[in-house]
Scaffold this active site. Structure first.
Site, PDB file in Angstrom:
ATOM      1  N   ASP A 146       0.824  -1.206   0.000  1.00  0.00           N
ATOM      2  CA  ASP A 146       0.000   0.000   0.000  1.00  0.00           C
ATOM      3  C   ASP A 146       0.862   1.262   0.000  1.00  0.00           C
ATOM      4  OD1 ASP A 146      -2.409   1.397   0.133  1.00  0.00           O
ATOM      5  OD2 ASP A 146      -3.241   0.075   1.672  1.00  0.00           O
ATOM      6  N   GLY A 220      -3.023   4.325  -8.304  1.00  0.00           N
ATOM      7  CA  GLY A 220      -2.874   5.009  -9.597  1.00  0.00           C
ATOM      8  C   GLY A 220      -1.934   6.194  -9.553  1.00  0.00           C
ATOM      9  N   ASP A 240      -9.821   3.529  -3.561  1.00  0.00           N
ATOM     10  CA  ASP A 240     -10.517   2.325  -3.102  1.00  0.00           C
ATOM     11  C   ASP A 240     -11.923   2.165  -3.695  1.00  0.00           C
ATOM     12  OD1 ASP A 240      -8.293   2.028  -1.571  1.00  0.00           O
ATOM     13  OD2 ASP A 240      -9.371   1.801   0.321  1.00  0.00           O
TER      14      ASP A 240
HETATM   15  C1  GAL Z   1      -6.139   1.076   1.419  1.00  0.00           C
HETATM   16  C2  GAL Z   1      -6.191   0.014   0.350  1.00  0.00           C
HETATM   17  C3  GAL Z   1      -7.293  -0.938   0.745  1.00  0.00           C
HETATM   18  C4  GAL Z   1      -6.966  -1.560   2.090  1.00  0.00           C
HETATM   19  C5  GAL Z   1      -6.750  -0.478   3.131  1.00  0.00           C
HETATM   20  C6  GAL Z   1      -6.236  -1.052   4.437  1.00  0.00           C
HETATM   21  O1  GAL Z   1      -5.183   2.008   1.094  1.00  0.00           O
HETATM   22  O2  GAL Z   1      -6.402   0.585  -0.895  1.00  0.00           O
HETATM   23  O3  GAL Z   1      -7.474  -1.909  -0.257  1.00  0.00           O
HETATM   24  O4  GAL Z   1      -5.826  -2.368   1.955  1.00  0.00           O
HETATM   25  O5  GAL Z   1      -5.832   0.496   2.682  1.00  0.00           O
HETATM   26  O6  GAL Z   1      -6.071  -0.089   5.428  1.00  0.00           O
END
Ligand code: GAL
Length: 434
Positions: A146, A220, A240
């Site tokens: 992430d 992205g 997301d």
């Molecule tokens: C976001 C990610 C999600 C999930 C989340 C967890 O940034 O895009 O899919 O992993 O963090 O905190």
């Protein structure tokens, strides 16, 4: 074999090095189903359900643990390793991984290219090597990486325009306006700090004694489409997903413009599936899955599999769509051949391209998907002459199979119309001329 040449250096696709991800990934992940409320028993329930419900037999293989699995406050003071939360994973992650392996499945984990994960847990920036070694020792097969917790000295100088409602960038027609610090003309985003942070983890993963799928999750940013394939096996292209139709349509619209980046050995990732979640209608669940499958997105189930209803399970198990998705001979996804509601090439988060087609060796024909992006019922018509794979193929009649029912519609002349509910999608296999 594709190599990318930039600033005099030859970049090789990561997948050619780690040998993974020739076809888009199939699996399950904890985040959309449970958020931070995870533990060993929920992960094992999902893994067992993937086997018992017949999903494993269809190719779903990765069971991925997302954010919130570790002790939140600290690493091991001596080894600097992350510590699995003893309340959630009393026997550690390695134990869960070994149980998942015993089921013939693979296991994934999560971290971030920052100091903390999005939920505030320890992340890997500065700890890439120790974390890659830890993951390997735990028996991890897949890392979702992430982009949270990035300190300012590791952030990019410039802001890239992600034409996405969740990223806070203002845009219209897919073009950003008012970006605070746009990159200079011709800037190579491989030189961004973001690309660099993702390469550091890639190199750490490649250095350990285990083959680990590398799933980039930078939403992205930093024009990841330009370097995702030399750095990771798949790369998120948007913010997301949420379990509601407007967001699903918005991401589908955005991803439809990246289909040239999807092929064997590397796929843009429009985020994990919401099939079975929120208040999505049966039609919306179907359309969501059909669009993700034809875009050759990673298909990572994100719902509690012990609670899924029969209709949604049937959608996730649709053999025609999975055959299209897992084609051993055709790497390209389906492309929009007509936008439908809008004129061609319109960027519209509410009304994505509605007419998609692509060749399939497994289906021995062309897969056609038609979406009704409108709020009310409406009809969509597949006209053979409009479909690139059929145009000029010699006949005006083809054998048609309905993908949702498996029904053979017989020999269909010139066109085929389907009445669709709001946000529903028709899916057809258009086979041999007849
Ligand atoms: C976001 C990610 C999600 C999930 C989340 C967890 O940034 O895009 O899919 O992993 O963090 O905190």
């Amino acid at each position: 074999m594709a190599n990318y040449l930039s600033t005099g250096i030859v970049f090789t696709l990561l997948s050619q090095v780690n040998g993974l991800g020739r076809l888009p990934a199939l699996g399950w992940n904890s985040w959309n189903a449970f958020g931070c409320e995870i533990d060993a028993s929920k992960i094992m329930t999902a893994a067992n359900k993937v086997v018992d419900l017949g999903l494993k037999d269809l190719g779903y293989e990765y069971i991925n643990i997302d954010d919130c699995y570790s002790v939140k406050t600290n690493r091991d003071p001596t080894t600097q390793r992350m510590i699995p939360d003893p309340a959630k994973f009393p026997d550690g992650i390695a134990d869960v991984a070994s149980q998942i392996h015993d089921l013939g499945l693979k296991v994934g984990i999560y971290s971030s290219a920052g100091l903390t994960t999005c939920a505030g847990y320890p992340a890997s920036l500065g700890y890439e090597q120790v974390d890659a070694e830890t993951f390997a020792e735990w028996g991890i097969d897949y890392l979702k990486y992430d982009n949270c917790g990035v300190p300012s000295d590791q952030s990019d100088t410039y802001t890239y325009c992600v034409p996405d409602g969740t990223t806070g960038t203002s845009f219209s027609n897919g073009t950003c306006e008012d970006i605070a610090s746009p990159a200079p003309e011709g800037y190579d985003w491989r030189n961004s700090k973001t690309a660099e942070r993702y390469r550091t983890m890639r190199d750490a993963l490649l250095s350990v004694n285990r083959t680990i799928f590398y799933s980039i999750c930078d939403w992205g940013q930093a024009n990841v489409n330009a370097w995702g394939n030399e750095t990771g096996n798949s790369w998120r292209m948007s913010g997301d997903i949420t379990a509601d139709w407007p967001r699903i349509a918005e991401i589908a619209n955005e991803n439809s413009f990246y289909m040239n980046s999807a092929d064997f050995w590397g796929y843009p990732d429009p985020d994990m599936l919401e099939v079975g979640n929120g208040n999505l209608t049966a039609a919306e669940n179907r359309a969501h899955f059909a669009l993700w499958a034809v875009m050759k997105s990673p298909l990572i189930i994100g719902t509690a599999l012990d609670k899924i209803n029969d209709d949604n399970l049937a959608v996730l198990k649709n053999k025609y769509l999975l055959d299209f998705h897992q084609d051993p001979l055709v790497g390209r996804p389906a492309y929009p051949y007509k936008w439908g509601y809008n004129k061609d090439w319109t960027f519209d988060p509410v009304h994505p391209a509605e007419y998609w087609s692509g060749p399939s060796s497994k289906l021995d024909g062309t897969l056609v998907v038609m979406l009704n992006s409108e709020e009310g019922n409406s009809t969509r018509t597949a006209v053979w002459e409009e479909i690139p794979e059929l145009r000029g193929s010699g006949g005006d009649s083809f054998r048609v199979t309905d993908v949702w029912t498996g029904k053979d519609m017989g020999c269909v002349k010139q066109k085929h119309s389907v009445g669709l509910l709001s946000h529903d999608a028709a899916a057809l296999v258009v086979g041999k001329p007849c």
